[in-house]
Design a protein around this motif. Structure first.
Motif, PDB file in Angstrom:
ATOM      1  N   ALA A 242      10.163  11.553  -9.703  1.00 58.27           N
ATOM      2  CA  ALA A 242      10.139  10.126  -9.372  1.00 58.27           C
ATOM      3  C   ALA A 242       8.808   9.496  -9.741  1.00 58.27           C
ATOM      4  CB  ALA A 242      10.426   9.932  -7.885  1.00 58.27           C
ATOM      5  N   ALA A 243       7.706  10.192  -9.454  1.00 58.89           N
ATOM      6  CA  ALA A 243       6.382   9.668  -9.773  1.00 58.89           C
ATOM      7  C   ALA A 243       6.177   9.589 -11.276  1.00 58.89           C
ATOM      8  CB  ALA A 243       5.302  10.532  -9.134  1.00 58.89           C
ATOM      9  N   GLY A 244       6.636  10.613 -12.000  1.00 60.91           N
ATOM     10  CA  GLY A 244       6.483  10.607 -13.447  1.00 60.91           C
ATOM     11  C   GLY A 244       7.222   9.461 -14.101  1.00 60.91           C
ATOM     12  N   ALA A 245       8.369   9.116 -13.533  1.00 60.53           N
ATOM     13  CA  ALA A 245       9.167   8.005 -14.071  1.00 60.53           C
ATOM     14  C   ALA A 245       8.742   6.658 -13.510  1.00 60.53           C
ATOM     15  CB  ALA A 245      10.648   8.242 -13.759  1.00 60.53           C
ATOM     16  N   GLY A 246       7.729   6.660 -12.651  1.00 63.81           N
ATOM     17  CA  GLY A 246       7.417   5.466 -11.865  1.00 63.81           C
ATOM     18  C   GLY A 246       6.538   4.435 -12.501  1.00 63.81           C
ATOM     19  N   GLY A 247       6.083   4.663 -13.734  1.00 60.02           N
ATOM     20  CA  GLY A 247       5.267   3.666 -14.399  1.00 60.02           C
ATOM     21  C   GLY A 247       3.802   3.750 -14.004  1.00 60.02           C
ATOM     22  N   GLU A 248       3.035   2.745 -14.418  1.00 60.38           N
ATOM     23  CA  GLU A 248       1.585   2.784 -14.251  1.00 60.38           C
ATOM     24  C   GLU A 248       1.102   2.236 -12.921  1.00 60.38           C
ATOM     25  OE1 GLU A 248      -0.454   4.330 -16.404  1.00 60.38           O
ATOM     26  OE2 GLU A 248       1.452   4.915 -17.315  1.00 60.38           O
ATOM     27  N   ALA A 249       1.881   1.408 -12.287  1.00 61.55           N
ATOM     28  CA  ALA A 249       1.436   0.816 -11.023  1.00 61.55           C
ATOM     29  C   ALA A 249       1.478   1.853  -9.900  1.00 61.55           C
ATOM     30  CB  ALA A 249       2.314  -0.377 -10.661  1.00 61.55           C
ATOM     31  N   ALA A 250       0.718   1.590  -8.862  1.00 60.33           N
ATOM     32  CA  ALA A 250       0.708   2.478  -7.706  1.00 60.33           C
ATOM     33  C   ALA A 250       2.071   2.462  -7.019  1.00 60.33           C
ATOM     34  CB  ALA A 250      -0.369   2.045  -6.726  1.00 60.33           C
ATOM     35  N   GLY A 251       2.470   3.610  -6.500  1.00 60.56           N
ATOM     36  CA  GLY A 251       3.673   3.676  -5.687  1.00 60.56           C
ATOM     37  C   GLY A 251       3.387   3.175  -4.282  1.00 60.56           C
ATOM     38  N   LYS A 252       4.400   3.207  -3.436  1.00 56.77           N
ATOM     39  CA  LYS A 252       4.187   2.782  -2.055  1.00 56.77           C
ATOM     40  C   LYS A 252       5.114   3.544  -1.118  1.00 56.77           C
ATOM     41  CE  LYS A 252       7.292  -1.207  -2.579  1.00 56.77           C
ATOM     42  NZ  LYS A 252       7.401  -2.686  -2.500  1.00 56.77           N
ATOM     43  N   ARG A 253       4.618   3.751   0.079  1.00 59.24           N
ATOM     44  CA  ARG A 253       5.461   4.356   1.123  1.00 59.24           C
ATOM     45  C   ARG A 253       6.376   3.264   1.661  1.00 59.24           C
ATOM     46  NH1 ARG A 253       2.624   7.493   5.961  1.00 59.24           N
ATOM     47  NH2 ARG A 253       1.885   5.400   6.484  1.00 59.24           N
ATOM     48  N   ILE A 254       7.657   3.579   1.760  1.00 55.72           N
ATOM     49  CA  ILE A 254       8.627   2.574   2.207  1.00 55.72           C
ATOM     50  C   ILE A 254       9.319   2.980   3.506  1.00 55.72           C
ATOM     51  CG2 ILE A 254       9.034   1.586  -0.061  1.00 55.72           C
ATOM     52  CD1 ILE A 254      11.531   3.348  -0.287  1.00 55.72           C
ATOM     53  N   PHE A 255       8.997   4.169   4.006  1.00 51.63           N
ATOM     54  CA  PHE A 255       9.609   4.612   5.261  1.00 51.63           C
ATOM     55  C   PHE A 255       8.813   5.790   5.790  1.00 51.63           C
ATOM     56  CE2 PHE A 255      12.369   7.845   7.273  1.00 51.63           C
ATOM     57  CZ  PHE A 255      12.748   7.137   8.405  1.00 51.63           C
ATOM     58  N   SER A 256       8.749   5.878   7.114  1.00 49.28           N
ATOM     59  CA  SER A 256       8.097   7.020   7.747  1.00 49.28           C
ATOM     60  C   SER A 256       8.667   7.212   9.139  1.00 49.28           C
ATOM     61  CB  SER A 256       6.581   6.790   7.827  1.00 49.28           C
ATOM     62  OG  SER A 256       5.921   7.958   8.240  1.00 49.28           O
ATOM     63  N   ASP A 257       8.783   8.467   9.549  1.00 49.71           N
ATOM     64  CA  ASP A 257       9.277   8.791  10.886  1.00 49.71           C
ATOM     65  C   ASP A 257       8.802  10.200  11.232  1.00 49.71           C
ATOM     66  OD1 ASP A 257      10.658   8.297  13.286  1.00 49.71           O
ATOM     67  OD2 ASP A 257      12.475   9.276  12.557  1.00 49.71           O
ATOM     68  N   GLU A 258       9.043  10.617  12.478  1.00 50.43           N
ATOM     69  CA  GLU A 258       8.627  11.955  12.910  1.00 50.43           C
ATOM     70  C   GLU A 258       9.772  12.687  13.589  1.00 50.43           C
ATOM     71  OE1 GLU A 258       4.907  12.315  14.917  1.00 50.43           O
ATOM     72  OE2 GLU A 258       3.979  10.710  13.757  1.00 50.43           O
ATOM     73  N   PRO A 259      10.851  13.010  12.884  1.00 55.65           N
ATOM     74  CA  PRO A 259      11.928  13.785  13.513  1.00 55.65           C
ATOM     75  C   PRO A 259      11.459  15.193  13.841  1.00 55.65           C
ATOM     76  CG  PRO A 259      12.276  13.615  11.156  1.00 55.65           C
ATOM     77  CD  PRO A 259      11.130  12.714  11.471  1.00 55.65           C
ATOM     78  N   MET A 260      11.755  15.633  15.032  1.00 54.13           N
ATOM     79  CA  MET A 260      11.410  16.976  15.492  1.00 54.13           C
ATOM     80  C   MET A 260       9.916  17.264  15.348  1.00 54.13           C
ATOM     81  SD  MET A 260      14.759  19.221  14.374  1.00 54.13           S
ATOM     82  CE  MET A 260      14.576  18.914  12.622  1.00 54.13           C
ATOM     83  N   GLY A 261       9.095  16.218  15.508  1.00 55.53           N
ATOM     84  CA  GLY A 261       7.648  16.396  15.560  1.00 55.53           C
ATOM     85  C   GLY A 261       6.945  16.499  14.232  1.00 55.53           C
ATOM     86  N   ALA A 262       7.635  16.235  13.125  1.00 56.14           N
ATOM     87  CA  ALA A 262       7.014  16.378  11.812  1.00 56.14           C
ATOM     88  C   ALA A 262       7.134  15.064  11.039  1.00 56.14           C
ATOM     89  CB  ALA A 262       7.668  17.509  11.029  1.00 56.14           C
ATOM     90  N   ARG A 263       6.016  14.485  10.622  1.00 59.29           N
ATOM     91  CA  ARG A 263       6.023  13.242   9.879  1.00 59.29           C
ATOM     92  C   ARG A 263       6.679  13.444   8.512  1.00 59.29           C
ATOM     93  NH1 ARG A 263       2.882   8.531   9.589  1.00 59.29           N
ATOM     94  NH2 ARG A 263       3.015   8.658  11.860  1.00 59.29           N
ATOM     95  N   ILE A 264       7.639  12.575   8.190  1.00 56.74           N
ATOM     96  CA  ILE A 264       8.250  12.547   6.872  1.00 56.74           C
ATOM     97  C   ILE A 264       8.148  11.134   6.326  1.00 56.74           C
ATOM     98  CG2 ILE A 264       9.858  14.450   7.307  1.00 56.74           C
ATOM     99  CD1 ILE A 264      12.082  12.290   7.660  1.00 56.74           C
ATOM    100  N   SER A 265       8.138  11.005   5.007  1.00 55.65           N
ATOM    101  CA  SER A 265       8.006   9.692   4.385  1.00 55.65           C
ATOM    102  C   SER A 265       8.915   9.581   3.172  1.00 55.65           C
ATOM    103  CB  SER A 265       6.552   9.433   3.956  1.00 55.65           C
ATOM    104  OG  SER A 265       5.710   9.276   5.088  1.00 55.65           O
ATOM    105  N   ALA A 266       9.206   8.335   2.803  1.00 55.51           N
ATOM    106  CA  ALA A 266       9.919   8.014   1.564  1.00 55.51           C
ATOM    107  C   ALA A 266       9.000   7.141   0.733  1.00 55.51           C
ATOM    108  CB  ALA A 266      11.232   7.278   1.865  1.00 55.51           C
ATOM    109  N   TYR A 267       9.135   7.257  -0.592  1.00 47.08           N
ATOM    110  CA  TYR A 267       8.250   6.539  -1.500  1.00 47.08           C
ATOM    111  C   TYR A 267       9.051   5.844  -2.599  1.00 47.08           C
ATOM    112  CZ  TYR A 267       4.804   9.487   0.803  1.00 47.08           C
ATOM    113  OH  TYR A 267       4.030  10.119   1.759  1.00 47.08           O
ATOM    114  N   ARG A 268       8.470   4.767  -3.098  1.00 48.08           N
ATOM    115  CA  ARG A 268       9.130   3.981  -4.152  1.00 48.08           C
ATOM    116  C   ARG A 268       8.096   3.629  -5.226  1.00 48.08           C
ATOM    117  NH1 ARG A 268      13.341  -0.999  -3.608  1.00 48.08           N
ATOM    118  NH2 ARG A 268      12.750  -2.204  -5.447  1.00 48.08           N
TER     119      ARG A 268
END
Length: 271
Positions: A242-268
């Protein structure tokens, strides 16, 4: 007719645990995955247009070379165990796209990356579980792409760069994995701090300009608690595509949560 060839972003999304969005979770509170489900439900509303097709890279498929599924009507692969009977009867009849699969293979080969086709491959749960939530109508053609079994970050960044032109043709590139994937780490007292440390580093890397981002992601094992967050890296490596195909601009985090005590994130990536 609506224009579905508008340039699409690339997205790295968490696919949860097994068929978690279709059951009352038994390893924690019933709402454990509700926030992730709501995020997945919101994805289509953030896109510039309905995608012409989906190209999905799942952390649950590894091959000696990048392999694209060419089945016209892929079946579901219930590649999880120990869940309620009804979760083995789920349906998601999204069509395949053999022509797009062949093109994906050709683009990778042109970039000097070994690639092949896998006509018998269906949709594993890293594909159909999150996409049944995000695209419930199952009316968009889907091509699945394996990881290269090297799990080499630089190789997967290169694959993303090779496939980036598909975005201008209305193809949405989806990397399906988990930004934290230590099954023995869930619900442990040391996990929240370690998962947060890795997530903070990963988010900073993704949100850096492309040249710096690629260097950081190539060396992700140097991040704080990297080995704890990913004892094996197959659920993180889709992010590299996803990052390789993502172009030159910076990516961004679009979601975050902590299910079962562990932080997870989504990026765009919209670059």
């Amino acid at each position: 007719m609506p224009d579905n060839t508008q340039r699409q972003p690339t997205i790295f999304l968490p696919h949860g645990g097994g068929p978690c969005f279709f059951m009352d979770w038994t390893w924690g509170p019933a709402d454990t995955w509700h926030a992730t489900q709501r995020f997945l439900e919101s994805v289509t509303g953030t896109l510039p247009a309905k995608p012409k097709a989906l190209l999905v890279i799942s952390g649950h498929w590894e091959e000696p070379a990048f392999t694209a599924g060419t089945a016209a009507r892929p079946e579901l692969l219930f590649d999880y165990s120990g869940f309620p009977a009804h979760t083995y009867q789920l349906t998601w009849p999204a069509p395949g796209d053999p022509a797009l699969a062949a093109r994906v293979v050709d683009m990778l080969r042109t970039a000097g990356l070994p690639s092949a086709t896998g006509p018998a491959r269906g949709y594993d749960h890293g594909v159909f579980v999150p996409l049944k939530v995000a695209f419930p109508k199952a009316d968009i053609p889907v091509v699945t792409l394996s990881l290269d079994q090297s799990l080499d970050s630089a190789v997967h960044l290169s694959a993303g760069r090779a496939l980036a032109p598909l975005r201008d043709e209305g193809v949405l590139i989806i990397a399906s994995g988990m930004s934290f994937h230590n099954l023995r780490g869930y619900m442990r007292p040391e996990t929240p701090e370690r998962a947060l440390a890795f997530d903070a580093w990963l988010t900073a890397a993704v949100e850096s300009p492309a040249t710096e981002r690629n260097t950081l992601l190539t060396n992700w094992r140097e991040a704080p608690s990297a080995a704890y967050a990913h004892p094996r890296e197959e659920h993180l490596i889709p992010l590299m595509v996803a990052a390789g195909a993502g172009g030159e601009a910076a990516g961004k985090r679009i979601f975050s949560d902590e299910p079962m005590g562990a932080r997870i994130s989504a990026y765009r990536f919209d670059g």
